[in-house]
Design a protein around this motif. Structure first.
Motif, PDB file in Angstrom:
ATOM      1  N   SER A  29       0.857  -1.276   0.109  1.00 34.12           N
ATOM      2  CA  SER A  29      -0.149  -0.003   0.045  1.00 34.12           C
ATOM      3  C   SER A  29       0.887   1.197  -0.193  1.00 34.12           C
ATOM      4  CB  SER A  29      -0.817  -0.063   1.205  1.00 34.12           C
ATOM      5  OG  SER A  29      -1.781  -1.113   1.142  1.00 34.12           O
ATOM      6  N   GLY A  30       0.314   2.310  -0.428  1.00 36.77           N
ATOM      7  CA  GLY A  30       0.962   3.505  -0.445  1.00 36.77           C
ATOM      8  C   GLY A  30       1.059   4.448   0.628  1.00 36.77           C
ATOM      9  N   TYR A  31       1.802   5.695   0.418  1.00 34.93           N
ATOM     10  CA  TYR A  31       1.432   6.682   1.519  1.00 34.93           C
ATOM     11  C   TYR A  31       1.948   6.194   3.049  1.00 34.93           C
ATOM     12  CZ  TYR A  31      -1.286   8.681  -2.169  1.00 34.93           C
ATOM     13  OH  TYR A  31      -1.639   9.015  -3.510  1.00 34.93           O
ATOM     14  N   GLY A  32       2.893   5.099   3.047  1.00 33.19           N
ATOM     15  CA  GLY A  32       3.443   4.805   4.376  1.00 33.19           C
ATOM     16  C   GLY A  32       2.530   3.640   5.178  1.00 33.19           C
ATOM     17  N   PHE A  33       1.723   3.261   4.536  1.00 33.54           N
ATOM     18  CA  PHE A  33       0.720   2.179   4.977  1.00 33.54           C
ATOM     19  C   PHE A  33       1.173   0.842   4.727  1.00 33.54           C
ATOM     20  CE2 PHE A  33      -2.279   5.942   4.932  1.00 33.54           C
ATOM     21  CZ  PHE A  33      -2.378   5.782   6.251  1.00 33.54           C
ATOM     22  N   ASP A  34       2.548   0.436   4.696  1.00 31.79           N
ATOM     23  CA  ASP A  34       3.152  -0.665   4.294  1.00 31.79           C
ATOM     24  C   ASP A  34       3.827  -1.040   5.438  1.00 31.79           C
ATOM     25  OD1 ASP A  34       6.174   0.140   4.150  1.00 31.79           O
ATOM     26  OD2 ASP A  34       5.327   1.904   3.485  1.00 31.79           O
ATOM     27  N   PRO A  35       4.291  -2.428   5.734  1.00 26.08           N
ATOM     28  CA  PRO A  35       4.762  -3.199   6.892  1.00 26.08           C
ATOM     29  C   PRO A  35       5.991  -2.639   7.062  1.00 26.08           C
ATOM     30  CG  PRO A  35       4.743  -4.639   5.072  1.00 26.08           C
ATOM     31  CD  PRO A  35       3.955  -3.500   4.640  1.00 26.08           C
ATOM     32  N   TYR A  36       6.851  -2.243   6.094  1.00 24.36           N
ATOM     33  CA  TYR A  36       8.278  -1.782   6.381  1.00 24.36           C
ATOM     34  C   TYR A  36       8.229  -0.426   7.138  1.00 24.36           C
ATOM     35  CZ  TYR A  36       9.809  -5.544   3.676  1.00 24.36           C
ATOM     36  OH  TYR A  36       9.881  -6.923   3.304  1.00 24.36           O
ATOM     37  N   THR A  37       7.273   0.570   6.691  1.00 17.53           N
ATOM     38  CA  THR A  37       7.288   1.959   7.424  1.00 17.53           C
ATOM     39  C   THR A  37       6.813   1.546   8.810  1.00 17.53           C
ATOM     40  OG1 THR A  37       6.822   3.036   5.432  1.00 17.53           O
ATOM     41  CG2 THR A  37       6.278   3.963   7.337  1.00 17.53           C
ATOM     42  N   ALA A  38       5.715   0.704   8.919  1.00 15.05           N
ATOM     43  CA  ALA A  38       5.362   0.479  10.445  1.00 15.05           C
ATOM     44  C   ALA A  38       6.486   0.065  11.455  1.00 15.05           C
ATOM     45  CB  ALA A  38       4.481  -0.485  10.167  1.00 15.05           C
ATOM     46  N   ARG A  39       7.163  -0.843  10.687  1.00 14.81           N
ATOM     47  CA  ARG A  39       8.225  -1.385  11.490  1.00 14.81           C
ATOM     48  C   ARG A  39       9.305  -0.474  11.819  1.00 14.81           C
ATOM     49  NH1 ARG A  39      10.750  -7.140   9.600  1.00 14.81           N
ATOM     50  NH2 ARG A  39      11.827  -5.765   8.061  1.00 14.81           N
ATOM     51  N   ALA A  40       9.698   0.357  10.651  1.00 14.55           N
ATOM     52  CA  ALA A  40      10.705   1.434  10.702  1.00 14.55           C
ATOM     53  C   ALA A  40      10.358   2.330  12.025  1.00 14.55           C
ATOM     54  CB  ALA A  40      10.848   2.154   9.670  1.00 14.55           C
ATOM     55  N   ILE A  41       8.996   2.750  12.064  1.00 15.55           N
ATOM     56  CA  ILE A  41       8.661   3.605  12.865  1.00 15.55           C
ATOM     57  C   ILE A  41       8.684   3.124  14.381  1.00 15.55           C
ATOM     58  CG2 ILE A  41       6.486   4.862  13.755  1.00 15.55           C
ATOM     59  CD1 ILE A  41       5.721   5.502  10.979  1.00 15.55           C
ATOM     60  N   GLU A  42       8.387   1.677  14.599  1.00 18.86           N
ATOM     61  CA  GLU A  42       8.654   1.089  15.860  1.00 18.86           C
ATOM     62  C   GLU A  42      10.000   1.166  16.326  1.00 18.86           C
ATOM     63  OE1 GLU A  42       6.211   0.392  17.980  1.00 18.86           O
ATOM     64  OE2 GLU A  42       4.865   1.291  16.429  1.00 18.86           O
ATOM     65  N   ARG A  43      11.011   0.770  15.399  1.00 18.89           N
ATOM     66  CA  ARG A  43      12.301   0.796  15.511  1.00 18.89           C
ATOM     67  C   ARG A  43      12.808   2.267  16.096  1.00 18.89           C
ATOM     68  NH1 ARG A  43      14.351  -4.116  14.082  1.00 18.89           N
ATOM     69  NH2 ARG A  43      13.646  -5.048  12.126  1.00 18.89           N
TER      70      ARG A  43
END
Length: 350
Positions: A29-43
């Motif tokens: 998905s676009g606009y940051g709704f992807d698993p890598y962005t979610a994981r990066a933010i948690e990190r």
């Protein structure tokens, strides 16, 4: 010819490039709704010890500073900056284009003079007509500064106290933050910044990413953050490009390792410069080293190695910057050292 003009002359750290390549054909998905962005933010939140933080990933440093300050400030407010601050000198009025005046105050080798800040605020509010003036609504700092210098924790605590007293926000531009964290003299951690700042950025562009800055709101994020970012032109459709990179950068200590390795190279460059008689412009513990060269010396040296003409020391001398980075190697430092002649003649001043 090797160049040490800045810390973004090469493309992408191999580990980050491998992550981009490995995930290239995955559908997300676009606009940051992807698993890598979610994981990066948690990190990033884990690294900052700020589990309630809001993190948004942006493309570049100027964009990040403009968005951060426009979100922090009321329409009638300005931002206090060191006179050498990036938003005051090198961003073409980006912050001011949003309607917020940059109020430049005295700095010493890039570090905001806290006494000058206190005196300015005291004088401002002692003026009976201050309601007719641009209210100082935030303080902008960089860590490290434009001069490669860093703030002591006590200085940040004093600035935070002044911000609290005068109801201002504190924003730290961390475009080169990894290089501050990587030097032994540094007294501030990511968790310190999370505790003391209203918002701060963690730069990736200068730390091995193709592009990318993480803007962290440790406590109180602006309402409708995504909409605000979109309105400022900062929302990437392919948000994965930022998420994948920051996920790699904050995995297995890569962010910290890049900073420390660049500082090791900068120390070697500094040692050789001093050994060969080059005057240091000011003390910088980070990846930017500044020396003074005559016009003749600069013209001769630039035939063998790339560097940045930072500004004039006087009519006949340049302040010159050598910058190490995530891509600097022992071999490139050795080539620089071989290109540096011993200085045999000094001017009366330098």
């Amino acid at each position: 010819m090797r160049t040490f003009e800045c810390d973004y002359t090469e493309g992408v750290h191999p580990t980050v490039l491998a992550a981009l390549t490995r995930t290239n054909m995955e559908q997300m998905s676009g606009y940051g709704f992807d698993p890598y962005t979610a994981r990066a933010i948690e990190r990033i939140k884990d690294a900052c010890k700020a589990e309630d933080a809001a993190v948004t990933l942006l493309v570049g440093g100027t964009q990040t500073n403009m968005i951060a300050l426009d979100l922090l400030l009321a329409s009638f407010e300005g931002v206090i900056s060191p006179e050498t601050g990036h938003i005051n000198v090198h961003e073409a009025g980006a912050v001011e284009s949003t309607g917020h005046k940059v109020i430049a105050l005295k700095s010493t080798d890039g570090v905001l003079d806290v006494d000058a800040l206190e005196a300015y605020l005291s004088t401002f509010y002692a003026d009976a007509t201050h309601e007719h003036m641009v209210r100082p609504g935030a303080v902008y700092l960089t860590h490290p500064t434009e001069c490669g210098t860093i703030y002591k924790k006590e200085q940040i605590l004093r600035i935070r106290a002044l911000c609290d007293r005068y109801e201002m926000k504190l924003y730290v531009d961390g475009a080169r933050l990894g290089y501050a964290l990587g030097c032994p003299e540094n007294e501030l951690s990511l968790s310190d910044l999370a505790a003391l700042c209203d918002t701060f950025s963690i730069g990736g562009t200068k730390l091995g990413l193709l592009c990318g800055e993480a803007l962290v709101f440790p406590k109180n994020a602006p309402k409708h953050l995504m909409s605000q970012v979109k309105r400022h032109g900062g929302l990437l459709a392919k948000g994965r490009v930022l998420g994948v990179q920051f996920d790699a950068l904050f995995t297995d200590g890569l962010y910290e390792a890049i900073g420390k390795e660049a500082i090791r190279h900068a120390r070697r460059i500094r040692e050789v410069l001093i050994e060969r008689g080059y005057p240091i412009a000011w003390e910088s513990p980070t990846n930017q080293q500044f020396i003074i060269l005559s016009d003749t010396e600069a013209d001769a040296l630039k035939k063998h190695v790339g560097f940045d003409l930072w500004g004039r020391a006087d009519e006949g001398h340049w302040i010159v910057r050598f910058t190490s980075s995530w891509s600097t190697t022992d071999e490139s430092v050795a080539e620089l050292c071989n290109a540096l002649p011993f200085r045999t003649a000094l001017s009366d001043r330098f």
